[in-house]
Structures are given as structure tokens and as C-alpha cells.
Design an enzyme around this catalytic site. Structure first.
Site, PDB file in Angstrom:
ATOM      1  N   GLY A 134      15.442  -7.080  -1.987  1.00 18.53           N
ATOM      2  CA  GLY A 134      15.770  -6.555  -3.312  1.00 18.53           C
ATOM      3  C   GLY A 134      15.582  -7.592  -4.405  1.00 18.53           C
ATOM      4  O   GLY A 134      14.912  -7.340  -5.404  1.00 18.53           O
ATOM      5  N   ALA A 135      16.173  -8.768  -4.201  1.00 14.24           N
ATOM      6  CA  ALA A 135      16.094  -9.796  -5.227  1.00 14.24           C
ATOM      7  C   ALA A 135      16.578 -11.113  -4.647  1.00 14.24           C
ATOM      8  O   ALA A 135      17.104 -11.151  -3.537  1.00 14.24           O
ATOM      9  CB  ALA A 135      16.949  -9.419  -6.438  1.00 14.24           C
ATOM     10  N   HIS A 145      24.894  -8.826  -8.627  1.00 15.76           N
ATOM     11  CA  HIS A 145      24.950  -9.538  -7.350  1.00 15.76           C
ATOM     12  C   HIS A 145      24.230 -10.890  -7.455  1.00 15.76           C
ATOM     13  O   HIS A 145      24.790 -11.929  -7.105  1.00 15.76           O
ATOM     14  CB  HIS A 145      24.315  -8.668  -6.266  1.00 15.76           C
ATOM     15  CG  HIS A 145      24.267  -9.306  -4.909  1.00 15.76           C
ATOM     16  ND1 HIS A 145      25.187  -9.022  -3.930  1.00 15.76           N
ATOM     17  CD2 HIS A 145      23.405 -10.194  -4.362  1.00 15.76           C
ATOM     18  CE1 HIS A 145      24.904  -9.726  -2.844  1.00 15.76           C
ATOM     19  NE2 HIS A 145      23.814 -10.438  -3.075  1.00 15.76           N
ATOM     20  N   GLU A 146      23.006 -10.870  -7.939  1.00 13.82           N
ATOM     21  CA  GLU A 146      22.236 -12.121  -8.007  1.00 13.82           C
ATOM     22  C   GLU A 146      22.884 -13.076  -9.003  1.00 13.82           C
ATOM     23  O   GLU A 146      22.951 -14.284  -8.751  1.00 13.82           O
ATOM     24  CB  GLU A 146      20.780 -11.856  -8.374  1.00 13.82           C
ATOM     25  CG  GLU A 146      20.033 -10.876  -7.463  1.00 13.82           C
ATOM     26  CD  GLU A 146      20.171 -11.169  -5.974  1.00 13.82           C
ATOM     27  OE1 GLU A 146      20.334 -12.341  -5.606  1.00 13.82           O
ATOM     28  OE2 GLU A 146      20.127 -10.199  -5.179  1.00 13.82           O
ATOM     29  N   ASN A 183      17.586 -17.533  -6.855  1.00 11.62           N
ATOM     30  CA  ASN A 183      17.150 -18.893  -7.167  1.00 11.62           C
ATOM     31  C   ASN A 183      17.829 -19.415  -8.433  1.00 11.62           C
ATOM     32  O   ASN A 183      17.935 -18.700  -9.418  1.00 11.62           O
ATOM     33  CB  ASN A 183      15.636 -18.906  -7.391  1.00 11.62           C
ATOM     34  CG  ASN A 183      14.909 -18.049  -6.395  1.00 11.62           C
ATOM     35  OD1 ASN A 183      14.976 -18.282  -5.211  1.00 11.62           O
ATOM     36  ND2 ASN A 183      14.248 -17.007  -6.880  1.00 11.62           N
ATOM     37  N   HIS A 195      25.871 -14.817  -7.515  1.00  8.92           N
ATOM     38  CA  HIS A 195      25.502 -15.879  -6.572  1.00  8.92           C
ATOM     39  C   HIS A 195      25.485 -17.262  -7.236  1.00  8.92           C
ATOM     40  O   HIS A 195      25.555 -18.273  -6.546  1.00  8.92           O
ATOM     41  CB  HIS A 195      24.109 -15.623  -5.992  1.00  8.92           C
ATOM     42  CG  HIS A 195      24.093 -14.836  -4.716  1.00  8.92           C
ATOM     43  ND1 HIS A 195      24.958 -15.065  -3.678  1.00  8.92           N
ATOM     44  CD2 HIS A 195      23.279 -13.824  -4.287  1.00  8.92           C
ATOM     45  CE1 HIS A 195      24.688 -14.236  -2.668  1.00  8.92           C
ATOM     46  NE2 HIS A 195      23.672 -13.475  -3.025  1.00  8.92           N
ATOM     47  N   GLU A 200      27.025 -14.011   1.161  1.00  9.11           N
ATOM     48  CA  GLU A 200      26.617 -12.610   0.976  1.00  9.11           C
ATOM     49  C   GLU A 200      27.802 -11.646   1.015  1.00  9.11           C
ATOM     50  O   GLU A 200      27.909 -10.747   0.183  1.00  9.11           O
ATOM     51  CB  GLU A 200      25.546 -12.219   1.996  1.00  9.11           C
ATOM     52  CG  GLU A 200      24.216 -12.968   1.828  1.00  9.11           C
ATOM     53  CD  GLU A 200      23.611 -12.836   0.440  1.00  9.11           C
ATOM     54  OE1 GLU A 200      24.040 -11.964  -0.341  1.00  9.11           O
ATOM     55  OE2 GLU A 200      22.698 -13.634   0.113  1.00  9.11           O
TER      56      GLU A 200
HETATM   57 ZN    ZN Z   1      22.986 -11.853  -1.922  1.00  6.09          ZN
END
Ligand code: ZN
Length: 878
Positions: free
Chosen positions: A260-261, A296-297, A264, A300, A319
Site C-alpha cells: 500500500g505505502a 498510518h504512514e 520512509n 510511523h 505495525e
Molecule cells: Zn505500517
């Protein structure tokens, strides 16, 4: 070979600084690395160093400036071994790679006209020789030289330090990321890209530039992602106290992407399908998914980047926690109950099956052959459930304190799930020793609950027994700590709860809800002072990822469905009721009888439809029958009959559609959205319930098909076009769907993301021609086996969401899957291995097990089997 958690060793060397230089070319890309190495005092102090490297051509290697002669190093299959290194040194390597030939989409590769990277988990080793492991964190400086006429946009992590024009005519950019990071968070993008820009001022006043880079044609599809990003940034400050830490945050959309993604550092790379939004290419569900994945990204940045994983066995550390965080975000942005229902639906229909299959593994796996096979529903979704249970056990305040402590204590470190649990324990003073079994034991626990009622004493006893089936390598399980949310329903509503032997809580006026701690194999909970025998409302909020058995009468399920305080239990009761009714019809059909749908169920459906207090989105969830996949999962090993399930479910749909026709059509009409399309909660809810109504009407007869034709022509958005087309193609005859199906392609064939959904819809059609249709579409000019979105849309959807055709008795569905997996094995092993999952469930399908196994065996015999496919195939055949 197999890698084990117990074999973990700290790295022998650390990389203090990493300087990378890329010369991007059409044929060759030259990568020069300068690694500032320092022997690790915590490692096994020797001068030996093994750097990971795959598909690299080593051009030159120097130690402290001197060319290393060939006898000073050894090139191995997937590594470079160096001996007699000093304690501190500068190692520099020149490697040649060919991104344009890299179809695995790991490392540096090309998508359309751009260069991009995907390094998690172990893709960096396809770029240069490195200590490609997450516990080696380094400060990166990245220089990119490229032809600016082809690649005007050149991006990497951190801050842009300089841009210069080189004598060669190339442009040079230098990026520097001040935060030490593991190689899996490295990213590079080069291409002809446009961007939208906005900004965000953080809680402490940092002004952050936000950019989303896309191909020019997609520039108008970035608004929703940008808005989602800004809301995520604010929410993470308010809810978790997490502030962004750089002046720039970039997002890039690429069309060829395995997942999905990717998070970085300051350069998130997204699959186009998870970032672009437009009413004509993105469904309502798609808009919600983009919001969730952008969040979500972004989340992170703390749970993953600032604090990362020591090794890949700890993947759920970042995760599971981040999925929990994004789920909380989505719940705050929309309806908490609907979000919960969606998540539970996924968990039960897919994660439970994973837990019951040959690839079952704990949230923190103990071994793997290929780490890419462990980006699973168990690590992500069940991992998030484990974090949610900690939240439930500690309460919101102590949980937040634990989260703060975790981030503060481990900022800049690579840590373990154990460190997370320790922080939660310390901040709360709670003992989570036994709770840790959730991290180490695989399988879905089962709670068998029974009741007894002592009329004279007014005492009601719930007896709870827990068990967990064996999973590969784990025959016996220790008891889990299972938080069991409950309430007791009386005639006039929820009853006050008083557990025997516990002081009544004076703080709680209206204590009608509690969480029982189930931590033994067998336990009784006695409630006293009750005026009547209650109906128990169990597993409120889905307080633990377990299967629950309680022998409810249909009347009691109806009461919970219409009268419980807990939205999840209301929905779950409707599901349980439906499961029973479908099973009954399945039996009637099997014995050759006419199906009779319990009038109680039909009556309950009408009541739901006419309940004005229900949120339409919730009503749509409650009216939606359990999926064929979930019904197969419930049937259990050796007992799933896909055809019988399909027919029975259809018969129930038709009966409800016929019985409730008037109410369905009325709701369908009154919920029509008059305003222009918006992805607002209210509009999404209305369209969702309308689609549900339309499905029932079409299952019952012509009227639904007529309305679907009208809807298809009148729609101003893809959500309604596709829901109409789905109804036509699933319930109509060829004459009903053929023309609109063509029309859709004529109108939207130029939009890749719309075409993907058009392919996916056709892959789900239950008619007899399905396999031939999928094969035919694989020849369609728009299909491309090297593009994961295309493969997933067509083949993944077919194998995963068209049970009657995938499981055809003639085996043609299985053969189709095996053939494409075999082909993909050589092109993109990650996708090949993922696509394979439906075949691994052969134990469920008694009549088909031999056919399914035969295909797995053919794959096992393949020459050049990738570790990815090998692991899944061999474990499935064990
Ligand atoms: Zn993730």
C-alpha cells in the site's frame, strides 16, 4: 535457510555515517557508498564484517582510500565478506545496478518513467553492499546526479542541502537526513513529477512544508490525501503527544508498488491506489482507505522511525502499534462502531483463517525463511488487537503514559516488543507477564461460555472456558489473558452489575458494563442481586481477538440486536442470527427441500430497516449477510462447501429482498443523495445503505435490476456506478450487464485506477463463464503482469473473492492461479507468494483438497523457486 529469533546477534560494526552517491542512467546506475564504520562494543569484536548485497555488480572497493585487493574480501552468493578490518574505517564501494530490469519492485526500480525505491524489509541490499538490518542506524547523506530534462524532480530523505548544475549537463542534488535511520527507511525518487503544496504548523510552532508528488494527469486527485495528512498530524499531537520533527514532509505516488505505502523518513512513497482520490476513480471505501493509510504512514514517523525494530521478528512492534493508532484516528474521524465492525469483519474472515492455516505464526514470529511473507494480517491486524487489549487493560490514561514512556525511553533506538510491554507495565504498575502469551502463541483462542441462573438468590453465573487449537510447532498453549467486555440485558434494559465478592463501586452510578479478566482455562463469574434472568451481552466492542461460543436463542439474539448498548454486539448478534439462518437454509437445500427462511429473521430485518435511530452506515453493516469466505471459515476444516454456502446465502438474500421489498425500496429512495458528490460521513452512509437495499431488491427480482440500471446511468461517481454494476453482474443476465460493463470502460478506460476496479468487479462475477472471463481479461491491453495493482485486481480478487469459481470442481480456477503464480515467481516473488494464499487453505475444502494440493505440488517442483514461494508452498504441504 530458516532464520530464528533465538539466534539474534548484535551487529559487529556500526555505520556512523552513510554517504551515497547515485548516478542515474538509462542503462546503468552507478552507486557509490562511503560507510563510516565503527566496531560495535556490544558485538563479537572481530575484524570480520559481512555486508548484505544482492544482484549487484561490484566495480570497486576501497578501505580508507586504498583499493582493496581481491584477496582481502570474498564475494558470496548474497554478501560481501571483509576480514581484518580496523576498529574504525571508511569503506567505500562502487556498484553497478540496472533498475530498469528490476521487476521485483524491491530496491531501486523504475515505475513508468520514474525511478523509485522500496527498501523494507531487505531491499536496500539490492542497491549497495550494506549492513541491511534495522538495528544498524546511520545518518544518511545522499547525492543524486541525473539528467534534469528527464528527471526534474530528485528526492531523498531529510533536507535538500544543495542543487548544482554539473559540467556534464546533469543536475546534482544533495539531501541530508539528520535522524539516524536503518537502511529500510532510505528512499529515492527521480522523475517528471508535479506536486501540490500546503503546510502545517506544529504544536511548538514548526512550519512544515507538505508536498504530494504525482504525475501531471493526477494533480487534481491530491486534495483528500493532503487534508488527511494535516488532520493526522494534528491528531497525533493531541492524542499521542507526537510532533513532527523536520521542516519538510513529502509524499510520492507510484503506480507499480508491491504494497500500500511505505513510511520512509520524510519521503513516504505510496501506491497510487492509496493516495489519489477523485469521485470518478475512487469509491467511498477508497476515500476512507486513503485517509487511513496516509495516517498510518505518517504515524510511523514515531512508531517505526524514531523508535524502530531491533530485528524483523519485532515487526509488529511498529505495525501492530501503528495499525492501532490509525484505527483510533479513523474512529475519531468517523463512526467508531462502524470502523470497529469493518476491522472485526476483516479479522474474522481472513486473519482467523491465517491463524488456522499452515502459515500460522505468533504476532512475534519465531522463525522465517522469507521475511516478506510475514507482512501478514496476524502481524498487522492481530498485532493491533494485542495493543488494543493493553489499552483496555490499562485504561486510556495509563496507556498514554506507557506510550509516552516508550517513545521517550527509546527515541533513536531499535527495540523489541518486550521493550514496549515493559514501558506499559512500568507506567501503569500492571503486571503483563501472562499477557505476553499473545506475542508468543499463534492460533485464535476460543471462549466457550455457558450460563446458569439461581432464581432464588438472584445470582447469574457465566462459566468461561478458554482453549486454543494447535498451530505449526505449538501443540499445547498456555492460557491467555482475555479481556471480556460484558453487560447483562434485562427486560427493561441494561442491568446493574455486581460481581460476587467485589465491593460495589461507589463511583459508578450506572455500572452496566464491565470487563472480565479471563486468565485461566476455566473460570466462573457470578453476578448477584439481579431481578431477573438476563441475556448476556458478550465480547462488547470485540474486546479480544477470539472466537466466542454461547448458545443464544434466536429471540435473545433479536433482543441484543435491537436493544443492547454496545454497537458491536448489536451488529454481531445480527451476524450470528444470519449465520444460523443461512446454515438452516443450507441444510434444507441439501435435503432437497424448499428453503424456508425463519420469519423471525425476516421480521427483524424489517424492524431494522424501519428503525430511524440507526445510523444508515451501521444499518448497512447490520443488514449485510456474513460473507461467503467467513461462512467457509466458520464451517471449519474439511467442511466448507462453497457451492452450498453460495446457494444458501443467495436464497436468504432473495427471501429478505422479497419480504422487505417495500421497506427496502422506500429507504433506497429516501436516501438518494441530491447534492454533488462528497466523501462526507453522511453521504457515504447513505450510499452504502442504498447499495445494500439494491442488492436485496435485485436478489429478489427484476425491480432491483431496473433500479440498478437507472442508478448506473444517473450516477455522478464511481461508487454508485460500481455498486449498480455489481448488482447487475451478480444478479442479472448477460443482457443486463454487458452494455453497462462496456460503457464503463468506454467512459473510464483512460483512468488506471478505475480500470483496476472494473477488472476486480468482473473477477467476482459468480456466473459459469468466470474463469474464461478472467483468462480473457489477462489478455486485455490494459492488463500487465508486472503491475501488482493489475494482478491483485484481476487474479487476487478472483482467487480471494469468487469462491464458487475459484473452487470449481473442474479445477480450472486453481490451475489459473497456479499458472500465474509460476509466471510471477520469476518476475515478482513477493506478489507471487501473496497471490498464493487461497490455495494454502486446502484443508477447509474437503471435496477439493486433492486438486488444490496437486497445484501446490506442481509449484513445489518448479525450477528456480523463489524463497518467498518456496516457504508458502512447502509449509502448506507439510
Ligand atoms: Zn505500517
Amino acid at each position: 535457510g530458516t532464520i530464528h529469533l533465538k539466534d539474534y546477534q548484535p551487529p559487529g560494526y556500526l555505520v556512523n555515517r552513510t554517504e551515497l552517491h547515485f548516478l542515474l542512467g538509462e542503462e546503468d546506475t552507478i552507486v557509490t557508498s562511503k560507510l563510516h564504520l565503527l566496531r560495535n562494543t556490544e558485538g563479537s569484536s572481530s575484524g570480520e564484517l559481512e555486508l548484505d548485497g544482492q544482484d549487484l555488480e561490484l566495480v570497486e572497493i576501497r578501505l580508507d582510500g586504498e583499493i582493496l585487493e581481491a584477496d582481502r574480501y570474498e564475494l558470496r552468493e548474497a554478501s560481501l565478506l571483509l576480514r581484518d578490518l580496523p576498529e574504525q574505517c571508511l569503506l567505500s564501494c562502487v556498484t553497478r545496478i540496472q533498475p530498469q530490469l528490476n521487476t521485483s519492485l524491491e530496491g531501486l526500480y523504475r515505475s513508468q518513467t520514474m525511478f523509485c525505491t522500496q527498501c523494507e524489509a531487505e531491499g536496500f541490499r539490492k542497491i549497495t553492499y550494506y549492513l541491511d538490518r534495522p538495528d544498524v542506524m546511520s545518518v544518511f547523506t545522499v547525492t543524486i546526479d541525473a539528467d534534469a530534462s528527464r528527471y526534474p524532480v530528485l528526492l531523498s530523505n531529510g533536507n535538500l542541502e544543495e542543487t548544482t548544475l554539473l559540467p556534464s549537463g546533469d543536475t546534482r542534488v544533495v539531501w541530508h537526513d539528520p535522524f539516524p535511520k536503518p537502511s529500510y527507511l532510505f528512499a529515492l525518487v527521480a522523475g517528471q513529477l508535479e506536486h501540490v503544496e500546503d503546510s502545517f504548523v506544529t504544536c511548538s510552532g514548526r512550519d512544515v512544508t507538505l508536498r504530494i508528488y504525482v504525475e501531471e494527469k493526477d494533480i487534481d486527485k491530491c486534495g483528500h490525501a493532503m487534508d488527511s495528512l494535516q488532520r493526522s498530524m494534528r491528531w497525533d499531537e493531541e492524542r499521542f503527544g507526537r510532533e513532527y520533527d523536520l521542516d519538510i514532509f513529502n509524499v510520492v505516488a507510484v503506480d507499480d508498488f508491491n504494497m500500500g505505502a511505505m513510511e520512509n523518513k520524510s519521503l513516504n512513497i505510496f501506491n497510487t491506489s492509496c493516495v489519489l482520490c477523485d469521485p470518478d476513480t475512487t469509491t467511498d471505501v477508497g476515500y476512507q482507505r486513503v485517509e487511513a493509510i496516509v495516517a498510518h504512514e505518517y504515524f510511523h514517523n514515531w512508531s517505526g522511525n524514531r523508535v524502530t525494530c531491533r530485528d524483523w521478528f519485532q515487526l509488529s512492534l511498529k505495525e501492530g502499534f501503528t495499525v492501532f493508532r490509525d484505527a483510533e484516528f479513523s474512529s475519531d474521524m468517523g463512526s467508531r462502531t462502524v470502523k470497529r465492525v469493518e476491522d472485526v469483519t476483516l479479522l474474522r474472515s481472513a486473519q482467523f483463517a491465517e491463524d488456522a492455516g499452515p502459515m500460522a505464526h505468533p504476532v512475534r514470529p519465531e522463525s522465517y525463511i522469507e521475511i516478506n511473507n510475514f507482512y501478514t494480517l496476524t502481524v498487522y491486524e492481530k498485532g493491533a488487537e494485542v495493543v488494543r487489549m493493553i489499552h483496555t487493560l490499562l485504561g486510556p490514561d495509563a496507556f498514554r503514559a506507557g506510550s509516552d514512556l516508550y517513545f521517550e525511553r527509546h527515541d533513536g533506538q531499535a527495540v523489541t516488543c518486550e521493550d514496549f510491554v515493559l514501558a506499559m507495565e512500568e507506567a501503569s504498575g500492571k503486571d503483563l507477564s501472562q499477557f505476553r502469551n499473545w506475542y508468543s502463541q499463534a492460533g485464535t483462542p476460543r471462549l466457550a461460555v455457558s450460563e446458569s441462573w439461581d432464581e432464588d438468590a438472584g445470582a447469574y453465573t457465566l462459566s468461561v472456558a478458554q482453549s486454543c487449537p494447535p498451530t505449526p510447532g505449538q501443540a499445547e498453549k498456555k492460557p491467555f489473558v482475555i479481556p471480556l467486555g460484558i453487560g447483562l440485558l434485562g427486560d427493561a434494559g441494561n442491568l446493574r452489575l455486581q460481581l460476587e465478592g467485589e465491593e460495589p463501586d461507589p463511583e459508578l452510578e450506572d455500572n452496566t458494563h464491565t470487563v472480565l479478566m479471563v486468565d485461566q482455562q476455566q473460570q466462573d463469574f457470578v453476578f448477584t442481586g439481579l431481578p431477573e434472568k438476563p441475556v448476556p451481552s458478550l465480547l462488547r466492542g470485540f474486546s479480544a481477538p477470539v472466537r466466542l461460543d454461547f448458545d443464544y436463542s434466536r429471540e435473545d439474539l433479536c433482543r441484543l440486536m435491537s436493544g443492547d448498548d454496545d454497537g458491536f454486539v448489536r451488529w454481531d448478534s445480527a451476524q450470528t442470527l444470519a449465520v444460523g439462518v443461512i446454515a438452516e437454509v443450507q441444510q434444507q437445500l441439501a435435503s432437497g427441500g424448499e428453503p424456508v427462511v425463519d420469519p423471525l429473521f425476516l421480521q427483524a430485518s424489517i424492524q431494522l430497516l424501519q428503525d430511524p435511530s440507526l445510523d444508515p452506515a451501521m444499518l448497512a453493516e447490520m443488514l449485510t449477510l456474513p460473507s461467503e469466505n467467513y461462512l467457509a471459515e466458520l464451517a471449519g476444516e474439511g467442511a466448507a462447501d462453497v457451492d452450498a454456502i453460495h446457494s444458501a446465502r443467495r436464497a436468504v438474500q432473495a427471501a429478505v429482498g422479497g419480504h422487505c421489498a417495500q421497506a427496502l425500496e422506500q429507504r433506497y429512495r429516501e436516501l438518494r443523495v441530491e447534492e454533488a458528490y462528497a466523501a462526507s460521513g453522511a453521504q457515504i452512509a447513505a450510499r452504502s445503505l442504498r447499495a445494500t437495499c439494491l442488492t436485496y431488491l435485485a436478489a429478489a427480482g427484476e425491480r432491483g435490476l431496473e433500479l440498478a440500471q437507472e442508478q448506473f446511468s444517473a450516477a455522478d461517481n464511481i461508487t454508485e456506478r460500481l455498486s449498480a454494476l455489481r448488482v447487475l453482474s451478480h444478479f442479472g443476465k448477460r443482457a443486463d450487464w454487458e452494455q453497462p460493463m462496456e460503457q464503463f470502460y468506454k467512459d473510464w478506460g483512460h483512468e488506471t485506477l478505475a480500470v483496476n476496479q472494473w477488472l476486480a468487479l468482473q473477477a467476482t462475477m459468480p456466473d459459469d463463464a468466470a474463469v474464461a472471463r478472467v483468462r480473457h481479461l489477462m489478455e486485455h491491453p490494459d492488463f500487465d503482469i508486472r503491475n501488482p495493482n493489475k494482478v491483485r485486481s484481476l487474479v487476487g480478487t478472483f482467487a480471494g473473492q469468487n469462491p464458487v469459481n475459484f473452487h470449481r470442481a473442474d479445477g480450472t480456477g486453481y490451475r489459473l492461479l497456479r499458472q500465474i503464480v509460476a509466471e510471477l515467481n520469476a518476475i515478482n516473488p513477493q506478489i507471487a507468494s501473496r497471490l498464493l494464499a487461497p490455495l494454502t487453505k486446502w484443508r477447509y475444502y474437503s471435496g477439493r483438497a486433492d486438486l488444490m494440493r496437486a497445484e501446490l505440488e506442481q509449484l513445489a517442483a518448479l525450477d528456480g523457486l523463489s524463497p518467498d514461494v518456496f516457504e508458502v508452498v512447502s509449509k502448506s504441504l507439510k
